[in-house]
Structure formats: C-alpha cells, structure tokens
Write an enzyme that holds these catalytic residues in place. Structure first.
Site, mmCIF file in Angstrom:
data_model
loop_
_atom_site.group_PDB
_atom_site.id
_atom_site.type_symbol
_atom_site.label_atom_id
_atom_site.label_comp_id
_atom_site.label_asym_id
_atom_site.label_seq_id
_atom_site.Cartn_x
_atom_site.Cartn_y
_atom_site.Cartn_z
ATOM 1 N NE ARG A 242 50.475 37.721 36.110
ATOM 2 C CZ ARG A 242 49.496 38.841 35.770
ATOM 3 N NH1 ARG A 242 49.429 39.929 36.493
ATOM 4 N NH2 ARG A 242 48.207 38.368 35.654
ATOM 5 C CE LYS A 269 49.120 36.108 31.422
ATOM 6 N NZ LYS A 269 49.220 35.496 32.164
ATOM 7 C CG HIS A 332 54.307 32.702 38.380
ATOM 8 N ND1 HIS A 332 54.841 33.922 37.139
ATOM 9 C CD2 HIS A 332 52.705 33.314 38.431
ATOM 10 C CE1 HIS A 332 53.338 34.603 36.524
ATOM 11 N NE2 HIS A 332 52.593 33.386 37.594
ATOM 12 N NE ARG A 335 51.411 35.739 39.901
ATOM 13 C CZ ARG A 335 50.134 37.265 39.966
ATOM 14 N NH1 ARG A 335 50.589 37.684 40.517
ATOM 15 N NH2 ARG A 335 48.480 36.672 39.774
ATOM 16 C CG HIS A 359 44.026 36.059 38.693
ATOM 17 N ND1 HIS A 359 44.407 35.292 39.825
ATOM 18 C CD2 HIS A 359 45.451 36.487 38.410
ATOM 19 C CE1 HIS A 359 45.003 34.813 39.684
ATOM 20 N NE2 HIS A 359 46.254 34.405 39.066
ATOM 21 C CE1 TYR A 369 29.556 47.401 43.410
ATOM 22 C CE2 TYR A 369 30.256 45.255 43.522
ATOM 23 C CZ TYR A 369 29.763 46.214 44.214
ATOM 24 O OH TYR A 369 29.163 46.611 45.353
#
Length: 409
Positions: A242, A269, A332, A335, A359, A369
């Site tokens: 970001r 974020k 942005h 991304r 994310h 995991y």
C-alpha cells in the site's frame, strides 16, 4: 380507618411529625413544615422496613394505593420492594448519564488502545461527529432504529452513500459496546441493513495490460523529477504494498542478509505484521538509494526534511506528471496490477497472492497457518514477478511463463 382526600387536605402540621394511617400498613407522614409523605410498613426476611411511595399531592390517594399493592405483591414473591426501588433508581441514573456520545467516546478510547490506524480513528470520529447532533445526548439504551435512520438519511441526502454505509456500521459497533458494558439492550442499527442506498463499488484505477504495463515502466525509467521519488516509483511495482506502507518504510525494517522487508503491525491497514520477500532487483534499488537517504530513518524521506517520510501524494503526483490521469493509474493501482497479472499467470496459488497483498484472514489460526504455508512460494513468486516486470519494461513478448531464479547482489 381509611384515609380520604378531604382528611388528607385537612391534616395540619404540628410541632412534631405524626402519622395518619390508611389501609394495609400504608400511612401518611405529616411533617412540621407541612410536607406530607407516603410511607409503607412491611416485613422482609423477618425485618421491619419502611418504603417511601411519594409526596402528596404529586402522588394522589388512588395512585399510592396502587403502589402499595404492587409493593406488597413483591414481598409475597420474595422480593424486597425497597431494594427493587434502589435498583431502579441506580439504573435510571446510570441510563440518564450514559449518552450515546459518552459511550462512543469510551469505545474510541478502547479501539485506540487496541492500536487502530490513525486514519481509521480519524474516519470514525468524523462519522460520529455527524451523528452527535441528532443522537449524541440520547441515552444509549433508549435510541430507536428510526433515530439512527434519520442520521443515515441526512448523510445519504448529500450523496455520500459509502459514508452512510460506514456510519451504520460505526453506530452499530458503539451500540454493541454499550450492550457489552451493560448500558444498552439492543443494537438497533443492525435492523437497518438494507435501509439505505448501497454504494457502487469503486476500484482503484490500474493498468493491467502487459503491453501498457511495459509502457508505464519505461515512463518511470524516463521520469525526470526528484531523484528519491523516482526510486520510490521504480520500487513500487516490484513490492506492490500500500502507498502508506512504502512511503513510511524505514531502513531498520530491512534484513538484507535474508532479503526480507518486515513491516510492523502499526503500519499495516489490518494491524498485522507483514513480510515482503525482496527480489534481486529491489535489493539493487535499495543499494543505490542507501547512499542518498541512509542518514534518515526513512528509505524515502520528505523532500525538505529527512526526519519525515515523503508525502502521501508523492507517487500520485508523479504519475500525473507523467501523463497518467486518475482514471488510468493510481498509486494503489500497482497492487491491482500485480494481483491481476499474477493470477492470470496461472502458476501461483491464489492464496499465496492474497498473502502477499496482506489480505488477512479473520481467523487467527488460519492466518498464522497460511502465512507460514505460502512463504517459500511467495519468495519464488516475488523474484519471478520482478523478472517479469523487467521483461515487460524491455518490450519483450511473453510467450511462456517460467519460475524466475532468485539472484543475490
């Protein structure tokens, strides 16, 4: 003998307080100053007690008898009417002093301590500031759905549909906090799902055509602006973090031996630490910029002060200077560029791509995991991505996709 309204009116004050008895242990206490108080004698758990039922004439004879009967019913049920009255008074005082604004400000203090991002806190406070004029002084447990709807409609009328949607969510969280702390019974904002205009999803403008990506990368190489800005522009496509994470990057976060950039949680974020594998191309860029900004804690410091990171609009303004409008490309958008092209390659696990985009999973166990599971693939993917960008920048035609080999400088 039962009291009458006339006998009560005729009762005159005396030097000492005295009682006028009614039926079933109810009596009127006449004070020397002429005040007249209703009292009820009752026994509870073997103890004689007295309950205040109001003041004459505010509480009339018929009304006080109803209160008497209600109190005696509580005693019959094994409940102390005096204790019940105190509890009601405490609850009423608590409710009256617990306004929506007070609960909201307490909730903001809580999420601040939890480490929410400054930009998130600013947005929340801005939204709540719009709600306070209508419901700020209302006891949080008395707010009705229609009142919240009025708040949302007022914001919706300005065309700020996304803000209205977020407003409902923020009010809902405040009310849920009120429930958790014993000051509200229901989240009435939850009933308003679907009551306001659903905003159209807006995506950041991004270039995703391989040919146009190559042109963009060549334009970046030809950028004639501030040197540090050019280095930031060159690095952005390779790491696709970001914009705020890139401009606040600090030298201390980079492990050049392991070729990893570790971004702390307070800069992310989602408030979860993130790691970026560094390709040989990125390591080379950092090696070139270090002599220029190594005296600053920031890799890309502000133009006029090495103690501050570059402005949040720097990359966007550089893109505009190169001729890319806001409908073509944004800071942005790098991304989205990476996500689109990496997925189109068809050789990378989509979850690995999502991990690299930071994310996050809501489930903490699954998040931990997945973070470990895809690390090796992410390392290979990031090197391959840099190799692929080099190929596009050179104008080469991509006929097949192969894993890039990690190089060290």
């Amino acid at each position: 003998m039962a009291l009458t309204v006339l006998s009560i009116k005729n009762a005159q004050p005396q030097a000492k307080a005295y009682k006028l008895s009614d039926e079933r242990s109810l009596f009127l206490l006449v004070m020397p100053n002429g005040a007249k108080y209703w009292r009820l004698r009752y026994r509870f758990l073997g103890k004689q007690k007295t309950l205040a039922l109001g003041v004459w004439p505010e509480v009339g004879l018929a009304e006080v008898r109803e209160k008497r009967d209600a109190a005696r019913k509580l005693v019959a049920e094994g409940r102390d009417p005096g204790a019940e009255k105190k509890l009601r008074k405490i609850r009423a005082q608590f409710d009256a002093s617990t306004s929506f604004k007070a609960v909201a400000e307490e909730w903001i203090t809580k999420i601040t301590r939890e480490g929410r991002a400054g930009v998130t806190l600013d947005k929340v406070q801005w939204l709540l500031g719009k709600a306070y004029p209508l419901i700020g002084d209302r006891p949080v447990n008395q707010i009705e759905a229609l009142e919240v709807l009025a708040v949302l409609r007022k914001l919706e009328a300005t065309g700020r549909y996304e803000s209205a949607r977020r407003m409902r969510s923020v009010i809902s969280r405040v009310l849920r906090y009120g429930i958790a702390t014993g000051r509200a019974q229901r989240d009435v904002a939850a009933d308003l799902r679907g009551a306001i205009v659903v905003p159209k999803t807006k995506h950041y403008a991004a270039i995703t055509s391989p040919k146009q990506v190559g042109e963009l990368l060549r334009d970046i190489e030809d950028f004639s602006g501030y040197g540090i800005t050019k280095f930031a522009l060159r690095m952005t496509p390779h790491v696709f973090v970001r914009p705020g994470e890139l401009r606040k990057a600090e030298w201390a976060e980079f492990d050049f031996e392991r070729a990893v950039w570790s971004i702390p949680a307070d800069k992310m974020k989602m408030r979860w630490p993130h790691q970026v594998p560094l390709s040989s191309q990125v390591l080379e860029l950092l090696d070139k910029v270090r002599p220029l900004t190594g005296h600053s804690p920031y890799v890309f410091p502000a133009c006029h002060s090495w103690k501050r990171p570059m402005s949040e609009n720097t990359i966007t303004l550089a893109l505009r200077r190169m001729g890319y409008g806001q409908e073509q490309m944004t800071a942005h958008g790098f991304r989205a560029m990476a996500a689109t092209l990496l997925n189109e390659m068809g050789i990378w696990n989509p979850d690995a791509i999502e991990r690299q985009l930071a994310h996050m999973e809501n489930n903490g166990v699954r998040r931990a995991y997945a973070r470990g599971q895809y690390w090796d693939e992410r390392v290979r993917m990031m090197q391959h991505w840099s190799d692929y960008l080099d190929l596009l920048r050179s104008g080469g035609q991509v006929l097949s996709v192969e894993f890039g080999q990690r190089r060290r400088i």
